[in-house]
Write a protein that holds these residues in place. Structure first.
Motif, PDB file in Angstrom:
ATOM      1  N   LEU A  57     -22.930 -87.604 -18.086  1.00  0.00           N
ATOM      2  CA  LEU A  57     -24.018 -86.706 -18.466  1.00  0.00           C
ATOM      3  C   LEU A  57     -23.471 -85.375 -18.976  1.00  0.00           C
ATOM      4  CD1 LEU A  57     -26.999 -85.992 -18.639  1.00  0.00           C
ATOM      5  CD2 LEU A  57     -26.926 -85.328 -16.225  1.00  0.00           C
ATOM      6  N   TRP A 109     -20.297 -80.897 -14.771  1.00  0.00           N
ATOM      7  CA  TRP A 109     -19.863 -82.129 -14.105  1.00  0.00           C
ATOM      8  C   TRP A 109     -19.647 -81.895 -12.614  1.00  0.00           C
ATOM      9  CZ3 TRP A 109     -14.073 -83.690 -14.168  1.00  0.00           C
ATOM     10  CH2 TRP A 109     -13.878 -84.826 -13.381  1.00  0.00           C
ATOM     11  N   VAL A 160     -24.019 -83.762 -22.703  1.00  0.00           N
ATOM     12  CA  VAL A 160     -24.656 -82.456 -22.876  1.00  0.00           C
ATOM     13  C   VAL A 160     -23.743 -81.488 -23.618  1.00  0.00           C
ATOM     14  CG1 VAL A 160     -25.497 -80.405 -21.652  1.00  0.00           C
ATOM     15  CG2 VAL A 160     -26.166 -82.687 -20.872  1.00  0.00           C
ATOM     16  N   ALA A 192     -22.195 -88.357 -13.307  1.00  0.00           N
ATOM     17  CA  ALA A 192     -22.291 -86.926 -13.591  1.00  0.00           C
ATOM     18  C   ALA A 192     -21.350 -86.542 -14.729  1.00  0.00           C
ATOM     19  CB  ALA A 192     -21.953 -86.125 -12.336  1.00  0.00           C
TER      20      ALA A 192
END
Length: 226
Positions: free
Chosen positions: A108, A144, A112, A105
């Motif tokens: 990612l 997150w 982003v 997480a």
């Protein structure tokens, strides 16, 4: 109440559509906060606890940001500050319910938020470069922690998914605002921004309706840190 709150939100949406399409502009100032007001009133039905409190703070700060962005004078920087605080409020809520590291997480969220900042910075932000950098960092941290809740077995599945989807939509809305304002204005931006924003806020608020407040204390346990 089940009927009145959706009607309040729908009234705000209709006022926004009319204000953007034919004016006057003050209809947008009146209408844009109403869906968030409806969510705040709905949130009173959620289980009491720190999670609901911080989600309510985030919604209230978002409503302030809505008013600042719609104000006739250019108060974009102040609106940015209000939404920055809203993201931090959501971050505190998510941290209070799960402390999992969740490296996937985290990766990612870094991709982003980092991509969003890179695109905006490449367009030239001038004096807003540093504030947008902090805003991107806050968004990344909030995303997150929202995504990290998905893997925590102590959290109800519905709450985790609603918060994660809501956070992703909120980030999408912010990204579209930045692209439309600083990079490349595009047709239909207003609809896309508002739709993703309101749906995102709905998901975040709905996550509090499914949250079990007694689990907030579990974040200090070793099992919650895996």
């Amino acid at each position: 109440m089940r009927i009145l709150l959706p009607l309040l939100a729908l009234t705000g949406i209709v006022l926004m559509i009319i204000g953007r399409a034919v004016g006057p502009e003050w209809l947008c100032l009146l209408g844009k906060p109403l869906p968030i007001v409806a969510l705040l009133l709905w949130l009173r039905q959620a289980p009491a606890g720190p999670y609901r409190l911080w989600i309510a703070c985030g919604l209230a700060l978002s409503m302030l940001g809505d008013l600042l962005l719609e104000w006739p004078a250019d108060l974009f920087a102040f609106g940015l500050g209000a939404f920055l605080l809203a993201h931090l409020a959501y971050l505190v809520a998510y941290l209070g319910s799960s402390r999992r590291l969740a490296p996937g997480a985290l990766l990612l969220a870094v991709v982003v938020s980092g991509s969003m900042f890179s695109v905006l910075a490449s367009a030239g932000l001038g004096g807003l470069l540093v504030p947008v950098a902090f805003y991107s960092l806050a968004i990344g941290c909030m995303l997150w922690r929202a995504l990290a809740r998905l893997g925590d077995t102590a959290i109800t599945r519905q709450s985790a998914w609603l918060a994660a989807i809501g956070a992703l939509l909120f980030v999408l809305s912010d990204s579209l605002i930045g692209i439309n304002r600083f990079v490349l204005p595009f047709e239909g931006a207003g609809v896309a921004i508002l739709l993703s924003y309101w749906l995102g806020q709905f998901g975040i608020a709905a996550s509090a309706m499914r949250h079990a407040p007694q689990l907030d204390a579990s974040v200090a346990s070793p099992a919650s840190l895996r």
